[in-house]
Design an enzyme around this catalytic site. Structure first.
Site, PDB file in Angstrom:
ATOM      1  N   CYS A  42       0.845  -1.194   0.000  1.00 41.14           N
ATOM      2  CA  CYS A  42       0.000   0.000   0.000  1.00 41.14           C
ATOM      3  C   CYS A  42       0.882   1.246   0.000  1.00 41.14           C
ATOM      4  O   CYS A  42       2.100   1.160   0.036  1.00 41.14           O
ATOM      5  CB  CYS A  42      -0.873   0.043   1.245  1.00 41.14           C
ATOM      6  SG  CYS A  42      -1.856  -1.437   1.466  1.00 41.14           S
TER       7      CYS A  42
HETATM    8  N1  GLN Z   1      -0.527  -7.259   2.999  1.00 46.70           N
HETATM    9  C1  GLN Z   1      -1.416  -6.162   2.827  1.00 46.70           C
HETATM   10  C2  GLN Z   1      -2.857  -6.622   2.708  1.00 46.70           C
HETATM   11  O1  GLN Z   1      -3.157  -7.401   1.853  1.00 46.70           O
HETATM   12  C3  GLN Z   1      -1.032  -5.426   1.586  1.00 46.70           C
HETATM   13  C4  GLN Z   1      -1.507  -4.039   1.597  1.00 46.70           C
HETATM   14  C5  GLN Z   1      -0.547  -3.235   2.408  1.00 46.70           C
HETATM   15  O2  GLN Z   1       0.603  -2.967   2.017  1.00 46.70           O
HETATM   16  N2  GLN Z   1      -0.990  -2.902   3.565  1.00 46.70           N
HETATM   17  O3  GLN Z   1      -3.682  -6.234   3.467  1.00 46.70           O
END
Ligand code: GLN
Length: 230
Positions: free
Chosen positions: A2
């Site tokens: 994100c």
């Molecule tokens: N691992 C996170 C998710 O799927 C990816 C998004 C982020 O970077 N927070 O919620």
């Protein structure tokens, strides 16, 4: 992965932070400039801000920020001294729902995670808002307390060496952040401080924060300490 952003300073509209800048979160939702993992951030978005009574207020969605005409209409009328916002690119296998979008909250803090962590290494926390890694990690950090954010991040990274753990959290008077595997930049403005995964414009005053650091912003001071890995 994100992209996220936090503000601490004079009252500002979330629109001025997220929607108006030439490379703000709105543009980062379809054309991020420094994102290493994932091409766009179309799996939801969220903003949280503290009202004049210090209560955290949130608006989250599972849809792309660029399609949200209601938020674009209302956001210019909102003002806060402390804001946390994010656009989401869901990791493979994670649910796409509003409650999986940052910021997460325990009623006192707003928290965003930019990264990826193996859910198997996260001890069960009782109050996760969703089943994605970021919601589980947020619940663990809330349970352990934000004063041990650095230790919690280092401990999770020891159990999952591939984890990327950039956290951004705020409680209305303090902003805390970690860099662990992804980018973060700081902009010290006359009216406040911005922390963001990537600069929202080409102002030369943006400074990169080195990897594996804990950042604390309070009273316009930005304090950085290295985090120890294992
Ligand atoms: N691992 C996170 C998710 O799927 C990816 C998004 C982020 O970077 N927070 O919620």
């Amino acid at each position: 992965m994100c992209r996220h952003l936090a503000w601490l300073g004079e009252p500002v509209s979330p629109a001025a932070l997220m929607l108006d800048p030439p490379s703000g979160l709105l543009v980062q939702s379809y054309a991020p400039r420094r994102q290493k993992h994932g091409l766009m951030n179309a799996d939801g978005w969220g903003v949280g801000f503290f009202d004049d009574d210090g209560v955290p207020r949130r608006w989250r969605s599972a849809a792309p920020l660029w399609g949200d005409a209601s938020f674009a209409s209302v956001a210019p009328a909102l003002f806060s001294r402390c804001v946390v916002a994010a656009v989401r690119s869901a990791s493979v296998g994670m649910p796409i729902e509003a409650s999986a979008s940052a910021p997460f909250s325990d009623g006192t803090w707003l928290l965003s995670h930019n990264g990826l962590v193996d859910r198997a290494v996260l001890p069960a926390a009782r109050h996760a808002e969703s089943t994605n890694d970021s919601a589980l990690l947020a619940a663990l950090i809330f349970e352990r307390g934000l004063d041990t954010l650095g230790q919690t991040v280092a401990a999770v990274a020891a159990d999952d060496p591939n984890a990327r753990l950039n956290i951004l959290a705020a409680n209305g008077s303090r902003v805390l952040a970690t860099t662990w595997g992804d980018t973060l930049a700081v902009l010290r403005r006359d009216d406040g401080v911005v922390l963001a995964s990537e600069p929202y414009d080409d102002d030369p005053a943006w400074e990169e924060i080195p990897d594996r650091h804990l950042v604390e912003v309070s009273d316009a001071h930005v304090h950085m300490t290295p985090l120890k890995g294992s």
